[in-house]
Design an enzyme around this catalytic site. Structure first.
Site, PDB file in Angstrom:
ATOM      1  N   GLY A  12      29.748 -37.078 -12.862  1.00 29.95           N
ATOM      2  CA  GLY A  12      28.771 -36.025 -12.700  1.00 29.95           C
ATOM      3  C   GLY A  12      28.109 -35.480 -13.905  1.00 29.95           C
ATOM      4  CB  SER A 143      33.756 -24.026  -5.505  1.00 31.08           C
ATOM      5  OG  SER A 143      32.880 -23.174  -5.186  1.00 31.08           O
ATOM      6  CE1 TYR A 156      29.931 -28.185  -2.738  1.00 27.30           C
ATOM      7  CE2 TYR A 156      30.414 -25.756  -2.392  1.00 27.30           C
ATOM      8  CZ  TYR A 156      30.166 -26.734  -3.311  1.00 27.30           C
ATOM      9  OH  TYR A 156      30.212 -26.607  -4.595  1.00 27.30           O
ATOM     10  CE  LYS A 160      33.749 -28.967  -4.596  1.00 31.09           C
ATOM     11  NZ  LYS A 160      33.346 -29.430  -5.838  1.00 31.09           N
ATOM     12  CG  ASN A 194      22.556 -23.165  -7.185  1.00 27.60           C
ATOM     13  OD1 ASN A 194      21.747 -23.228  -8.142  1.00 27.60           O
ATOM     14  ND2 ASN A 194      23.804 -22.640  -7.553  1.00 27.60           N
TER      15      ASN A 194
HETATM   16  N1  LIG Z   1      26.384 -24.741  -9.251  1.00 26.77           N
HETATM   17  C1  LIG Z   1      27.381 -24.037  -8.547  1.00 26.77           C
HETATM   18  O1  LIG Z   1      27.056 -22.872  -8.333  1.00 26.77           O
HETATM   19  C2  LIG Z   1      28.566 -24.552  -8.287  1.00 26.77           C
HETATM   20  C3  LIG Z   1      28.804 -25.908  -8.397  1.00 26.77           C
HETATM   21  N2  LIG Z   1      30.275 -26.408  -8.146  1.00 26.77           N
HETATM   22  C4  LIG Z   1      30.528 -27.823  -8.423  1.00 26.77           C
HETATM   23  O2  LIG Z   1      30.397 -28.155  -9.615  1.00 26.77           O
HETATM   24  C5  LIG Z   1      29.985 -29.554  -9.593  1.00 26.77           C
HETATM   25  C6  LIG Z   1      28.521 -29.807 -10.349  1.00 26.77           C
HETATM   26  O3  LIG Z   1      27.532 -29.324  -9.497  1.00 26.77           O
HETATM   27  P1  LIG Z   1      26.178 -28.866 -10.183  1.00 26.77           P
HETATM   28  O4  LIG Z   1      26.412 -29.151 -11.919  1.00 26.77           O
HETATM   29  O5  LIG Z   1      25.763 -27.329  -9.798  1.00 26.77           O
HETATM   30  O6  LIG Z   1      25.412 -29.971  -9.482  1.00 26.77           O
HETATM   31  P2  LIG Z   1      23.991 -30.739  -9.937  1.00 26.77           P
HETATM   32  O7  LIG Z   1      23.371 -31.186  -8.792  1.00 26.77           O
HETATM   33  O8  LIG Z   1      23.330 -30.072 -11.131  1.00 26.77           O
HETATM   34  O9  LIG Z   1      24.651 -31.779 -10.736  1.00 26.77           O
HETATM   35  C7  LIG Z   1      25.300 -32.979 -10.021  1.00 26.77           C
HETATM   36  C8  LIG Z   1      26.053 -34.101 -10.805  1.00 26.77           C
HETATM   37  O10 LIG Z   1      26.808 -35.035 -10.098  1.00 26.77           O
HETATM   38  C9  LIG Z   1      26.126 -36.082  -9.963  1.00 26.77           C
HETATM   39  N3  LIG Z   1      26.699 -36.744  -8.633  1.00 26.77           N
HETATM   40  C10 LIG Z   1      25.956 -36.260  -7.591  1.00 26.77           C
HETATM   41  N4  LIG Z   1      26.413 -37.199  -6.521  1.00 26.77           N
HETATM   42  C11 LIG Z   1      27.134 -38.290  -7.095  1.00 26.77           C
HETATM   43  C12 LIG Z   1      27.803 -39.252  -6.878  1.00 26.77           C
HETATM   44  N5  LIG Z   1      27.747 -39.741  -5.398  1.00 26.77           N
HETATM   45  N6  LIG Z   1      28.340 -40.176  -7.677  1.00 26.77           N
HETATM   46  C13 LIG Z   1      28.253 -39.957  -8.835  1.00 26.77           C
HETATM   47  N7  LIG Z   1      27.767 -38.878  -9.380  1.00 26.77           N
HETATM   48  C14 LIG Z   1      26.993 -37.955  -8.573  1.00 26.77           C
HETATM   49  C15 LIG Z   1      24.587 -36.065  -9.929  1.00 26.77           C
HETATM   50  O11 LIG Z   1      24.492 -37.242 -10.858  1.00 26.77           O
HETATM   51  P3  LIG Z   1      23.038 -37.765 -10.264  1.00 26.77           P
HETATM   52  O12 LIG Z   1      21.897 -36.972 -10.856  1.00 26.77           O
HETATM   53  O13 LIG Z   1      22.803 -39.366 -10.802  1.00 26.77           O
HETATM   54  O14 LIG Z   1      22.928 -37.919  -8.861  1.00 26.77           O
HETATM   55  C16 LIG Z   1      24.797 -34.877 -11.330  1.00 26.77           C
HETATM   56  O15 LIG Z   1      25.268 -35.478 -12.605  1.00 26.77           O
HETATM   57  C17 LIG Z   1      30.116 -29.825  -7.811  1.00 26.77           C
HETATM   58  O16 LIG Z   1      31.257 -30.353  -7.845  1.00 26.77           O
HETATM   59  C18 LIG Z   1      29.819 -28.724  -7.317  1.00 26.77           C
HETATM   60  O17 LIG Z   1      30.372 -28.426  -5.986  1.00 26.77           O
HETATM   61  C19 LIG Z   1      31.134 -25.348  -7.924  1.00 26.77           C
HETATM   62  C20 LIG Z   1      30.911 -24.022  -7.994  1.00 26.77           C
HETATM   63  C21 LIG Z   1      29.679 -23.417  -8.064  1.00 26.77           C
HETATM   64  C1  LIG Z   2      25.764 -24.685  -4.218  1.00 26.15           C
HETATM   65  C2  LIG Z   2      26.368 -23.031  -3.994  1.00 26.15           C
HETATM   66  O1  LIG Z   2      25.140 -22.271  -4.702  1.00 26.15           O
HETATM   67  C3  LIG Z   2      27.521 -22.957  -4.753  1.00 26.15           C
HETATM   68  O2  LIG Z   2      28.252 -23.851  -4.976  1.00 26.15           O
HETATM   69  C4  LIG Z   2      29.504 -23.301  -4.699  1.00 26.15           C
HETATM   70  O3  LIG Z   2      30.609 -23.940  -4.785  1.00 26.15           O
HETATM   71  C5  LIG Z   2      29.406 -21.882  -5.043  1.00 26.15           C
HETATM   72  O4  LIG Z   2      30.287 -20.941  -4.386  1.00 26.15           O
HETATM   73  C6  LIG Z   2      27.923 -21.592  -4.556  1.00 26.15           C
HETATM   74  O5  LIG Z   2      28.137 -21.475  -3.331  1.00 26.15           O
END
Ligand SMILES: NC(=O)C1=CN([C@@H]2O[C@H](COP(=O)(O)OP(=O)(O)OC[C@H]3O[C@@H](n4cnc5c(N)ncnc54)[C@H](OP(=O)(O)O)[C@@H]3O)[C@@H](O)[C@H]2O)C=CC1
Ligand SMILES: C[C@H](O)[C@@H]1OC(=O)[C@H](O)[C@@H]1O
Length: 253
Positions: A12, A143, A156, A160, A194
């Site tokens: 990702g 998370s 979800y 996590k 989000n």
């Molecule tokens: N944003 C937040 O508040 C928080 C996020 N997280 C975790 O951080 C991680 C990244 O989230 P975030 O950066 O916010 O999300 P984004 O939606 O900004 O980015 C997600 C990334 O994951 C890739 N991805 C999604 N599905 C797949 C798949 N099936 N196979 C391969 N790649 C995939 C996407 O690629 P593509 O564009 O090609 O789909 C993209 O690069 C997640 O695990 C999320 O749970 C944890 C806590 C808080």
């Molecule tokens: C996607 C949410 O905004 C985000 O994902 C998490 O894991 C954080 O706790 C927030 O809820």
């Protein structure tokens, strides 16, 4: 530099937290391989940003939910850079939905991408590290949601918690190979995941108001924590969880 000449793999890595981690890894001296589902211009931008730091970067497309994606990603990285030193399990989805009418398919897909994907990828990276015989570091993006619930995240938050649990068990399974496994627990970080949820000004204001440091997180806030856990600075840290949430979790009243 914390990761001079290391090779770091990130799932990702094309957007959001994964993209910011990729750039931070390069800033710390590493070559980087990113996986994403659809690649495209977002992945191309990350490659350019890593190269701007003077490091190499490849992008490999594949759905992390499929076990074969993991082997292909590791193989491509080894072909390009010769080894795997650090693996960051980051890819994830969070399609917000109420509990009582959660579609079975949404539950299944969220589990398969977030938890099974982390499992397959961690397993493939660890096998490569064991083969190399020099240890390694694995960091999973769990998370704050591993510790607390969310009304529209019942599918979800268990993933996590599961990802952190995976790191704890892998810390035990892989310690004898010198491979450390830790989790980073971000709070709410402003990314595409989000964007719709936080488009509601009341929700956004509420979330911001809960954070002692006074702001929601940026993807760049996560890079330093990952770099630390991936580096020799954390040589005796394994099975740990590092909360990076601006203080949100401890703010009861
Ligand atoms: N944003 C937040 O508040 C928080 C996020 N997280 C975790 O951080 C991680 C990244 O989230 P975030 O950066 O916010 O999300 P984004 O939606 O900004 O980015 C997600 C990334 O994951 C890739 N991805 C999604 N599905 C797949 C798949 N099936 N196979 C391969 N790649 C995939 C996407 O690629 P593509 O564009 O090609 O789909 C993209 O690069 C997640 O695990 C999320 O749970 C944890 C806590 C808080
Ligand atoms: C996607 C949410 O905004 C985000 O994902 C998490 O894991 C954080 O706790 C927030 O809820």
């Amino acid at each position: 530099m914390l990761l001079k000449d290391k090779v770091v793999l990130i799932t990702g890595g094309s957007r959001g937290i994964g993209a910011a981690v990729a750039v931070e890894m390069a800033r710390q001296g590493a070559d980087v391989a990113i996986n994403s589902h659809s690649g495209g211009s977002a992945a191309a931008e990350v490659i350019a940003a890593v190269e701007a730091q003077g490091r190499r970067c490849i992008s490999v497309e594949g759905d992390v939910a499929l076990p074969e994606t993991a082997a292909a990603f590791v193989e491509a990285a080894v072909e390009a850079f010769g080894k795997v030193d650090v693996f960051v399990s980051n890819a994830g989805i969070c399609p917000f939905h109420a509990f009582l009418d959660m579609p079975a398919e949404t539950l299944k897909r969220t589990m398969e991408v977030n938890l099974h994907g982390a499992y397959f990828m961690t397993q493939a990276a660890a096998n490569q590290m064991v083969k190399q015989g020099n240890g390694g570091a694995i960091v999973a993006i769990s998370s704050i949601s591993a510790l607390v619930g969310g009304e529209f995240q019942t599918h979800y938050t268990p993933t996590k918690a599961g990802v952190h649990s995976l790191m704890q068990s892998c810390a035990i399974a892989l310690g004898k190979h010198g491979i450390r496994c830790n989790s980073v627990l971000p709070g709410t970080i402003l990314t595409d995941i989000n964007k719709d949820d936080l488009a509601d000004p009341k929700k956004r204001e509420y979330m911001e108001g809960r954070i002692p440091l006074g702001r929601l997180g940026q993807p760049e806030d996560i890079g330093g924590a990952v770099a630390f856990l991936a580096s020799d600075m954390a040589a005796y840290v394994t099975g740990a969880a590092l909360l990076v949430d601006g203080g949100a979790f401890v703010n009861l009243q």
